[in-house]
Enzyme design. Structure first.
Site, short mmCIF file in Angstrom:
data_model
loop_
_atom_site.label_atom_id
_atom_site.label_comp_id
_atom_site.label_asym_id
_atom_site.label_seq_id
_atom_site.Cartn_x
_atom_site.Cartn_y
_atom_site.Cartn_z
N ASP A 222 0.82 -1.20 0.00
CA ASP A 222 0.00 0.00 0.00
C ASP A 222 0.87 1.26 0.00
OD1 ASP A 222 -2.77 1.13 0.35
OD2 ASP A 222 -1.87 1.92 2.19
N GLU A 273 14.41 -15.63 -0.11
CA GLU A 273 14.74 -16.71 0.82
C GLU A 273 13.81 -17.91 0.63
OE1 GLU A 273 16.10 -13.71 4.50
OE2 GLU A 273 14.31 -14.98 4.68
#
Length: 574
Positions: A222, A273
């Site tokens: 956002d 990751e």
């Protein structure tokens, strides 16, 4: 309309398609208005889980959940109390896990909203800041500033928040005296974070891992262009909070600063990751050439393109926007994104039916397009909307969009052809824009709970009343009334999304020249798309019509319509 059956595969940890998002069909769910499982009038996670079969049959690739975190709803959930929990009115973490599992079993990925520019004023950090002295570690997580005037009684600047009123709010110090002011670019209940503070950065990395570990496949970020701020320059310079200045000044201290990308580079390290890497899409209101930084593979990877949303239903505008954004997507290494409706704008089935000329001009004299916000929010009469024409154009635009290279972002209820709910009693409104800006009625009209059935107390949304009132005419748009009708709006979306999955190829298109008020392009493999923006029928290329928004007229495409046509060598992937 060709009858195509969807075929989906469960999503599992062995599915290492790192590029699944590049041409995905993503369905935005505003949780409080999607489906209510317990009859309290508020949509919830279990309500979404109960609709997984519907979402699977619709043919989407991913769900994007608007905020479901604990919140006082000062801004529809974008005032977050706790980034690593679920609002009790919406569900629990266990129910979130059940939703993720249910979506993954159906072959649907999940994207969650992350709100990094501000917390709520009920967040533990902000409560600590209010209880702490000036220059404390707690206040350093936010943007506090001394006021002007003899006793600091004036706000530090005359900036206006995005929701109207001052962008500064004064606090009472722990000793009871009037104190400092804090910055809130949005509602006063949304204090802006200080992204120069390492603790803020580290905490959000923890949040990203928290949800990624629970199986979340991506994040919608956002107000991604507002995190970093040069407050020294901002407070002492001649600046405003107007985001339109981003388009005229490249050195704005509050918006779209270059150093924000160091934040997203750290986020990318976290995303990578995981296997496959988590994706992210930025909500940014910046010039197209600046969007590429957010969409970089070393940053968030994708960014929203709102250009079609703001355009008139016009062939020249559509072609120019498509060409420009595909070019910028190629430069960034991302895929483009396309969207017509979301939780912040008037639904496009209504926008396209607005009286001619209601789009108006912006402050730079540019055509604002029929976004409808200024007109409808400013008191325009919904009775003036040509609903039939609006829906016809919306279907044509959407079918064109679904054929474009890149990701298609859909908003809940648009597959039902839902118009904007323009008439909501003032006493029932919830959007802070309505309460803080006397000239606008806010965004509640696109957030009214969905009609699942053509009867019942809330049209199947729940067993009781809905948190926003639904008009009686919602019965005409109910999902159950459209399920078995292949020529319904729902039937069109289902057929188009199923075909889209089987037709997708390389992220390219080739324009075919045609008459001025139409667009014709072909995707790899010989998939032809023709949209008629004019008032007279246009010729279609030879081949089988795979799907069309309206019946053909003597083999030609009628006004304000789109068709997909199979070229002679097209092969549908099973």
């Amino acid at each position: 309309m060709t009858d195509i059956q969807n075929s989906v595969q469960p999503v599992s940890t062995s599915d290492i398609d790192a590029d699944w998002w590049r041409q995905a069909a993503v369905y935005q769910i505003y949780p409080r208005s999607f489906a209510d499982s317990n009859g309290d009038g508020i949509g919830d996670l279990r309500g979404i889980t109960n609709k997984v079969a519907y979402l699977s049959d619709l043919g989407i690739d991913a769900v994007w959940l608007s905020p479901f975190y604990p919140s006082a709803l000062a801004d529809g959930g974008y005032d977050v109390d706790d980034y690593r929990n679920v609002d009790p009115t919406i569900g629990t973490l266990d129910e979130f896990d059940e939703l993720v599992a249910g979506l993954h079993d159906a072959g649907i990925r999940i994207i969650v909203d992350i709100v990094p520019n501000h917390t709520s004023n009920r967040h533990a950090w902000f409560e600590e800041a209010l209880a702490s002295p000036r220059d404390s570690k707690a206040r350093a997580r936010y943007i506090f500033h001394d006021g002007r005037g003899e006793n600091g009684e004036l706000p530090p600047t005359d900036w206006t928040s995005m929701f109207g009123g001052s962008a500064w709010e004064r606090i009472t110090e722990p000793d009871g005296t009037p104190g400092q002011w804090y910055l809130h670019l949005f509602a006063p209940e949304q204090p802006d974070l200080n992204w120069d503070n390492p603790e803020v950065n580290e905490d959000f990395l923890t949040t990203l891992r928290f949800w990624s570990d629970r199986g979340v496949d991506g994040f919608r970020v956002d107000v991604a262009h507002a995190l970093k701020k040069d407050m020294a320059a901002a407070v002492h310079g001649n600046w405003t909070t107007d985001p339109d200045e981003v388009f005229t000044r490249s050195d704005h201290p509050l918006w779209d600063r270059d150093d924000v990308h160091s934040v997203y580079a750290a986020w990318r390290t976290v995303f990578d990751e995981y296997t496959p890497p988590r994706m992210a899409v930025a909500e940014v209101w910046v010039p197209p050439h600046r969007v590429t930084r957010y969409a970089s593979p070393t940053g968030l990877g994708q960014a929203f393109n709102f250009d079609l949303l703001k355009a008139d239903f016009d062939a020249d505008q559509f072609r120019r926007i498509i060409e420009t954004n595909l070019e910028y997507a190629a430069q960034s290494g991302a895929s483009s994104t396309w969207v017509f409706s979301n939780h912040d704008v008037v639904r496009h089935a209504t926008r396209y039916g607005l009286p001619k000329g209601t789009g108006g001009k912006d402050q730079h004299g540019n055509n604002k397009g029929t976004d409808g916000i200024d007109w409808l929010f400013g008191g325009g009469d919904p009775a003036e909307v040509d609903a039939e024409r609006g829906l016809r154009r919306a279907k044509a635009a959407t079918l064109l969009m679904l054929a474009l290279p890149g990701s298609a972002y859909l908003y809940q209820g648009e597959e039902l052809g839902l118009p904007e709910v323009g008439q909501i009693p003032d006493a029932d409104r919830q959007d802070p824009i309505f309460f803080r800006n006397s000239s606008e009625v806010g965004r509640d009209g696109c957030r009214v709970p969905l009609p699942w059935q053509s009867d019942g107390p809330s049209f199947g949304f729940g067993c009781g009343d809905a948190h926003l009132p639904q008009p009686e005419w919602f019965a005409e748009y109910a999902a159950n009334a459209q399920m078995s009708e292949s020529d319904s709006t729902l039937g069109l979306y289902r057929a188009a999304l199923a075909l889209r999955r089987r037709l997708q190829g390389a992220e390219t298109l080739e324009w075919i020249e045609t008459q001025d008020d139409a667009l014709h392009f072909v995707r790899p493999g010989g998939w032809h798309i023709v949209t008629n923006f004019g008032t007279s029928p246009v010729e279609l290329p030879g081949g089988d019509v795979l799907v069309s928004t309206v019946p053909l007229e003597d083999g030609r495409l009628p006004a304000e319509a789109t068709a997909w046509v199979a070229g002679p060598h097209l092969t549908l992937v099973r």
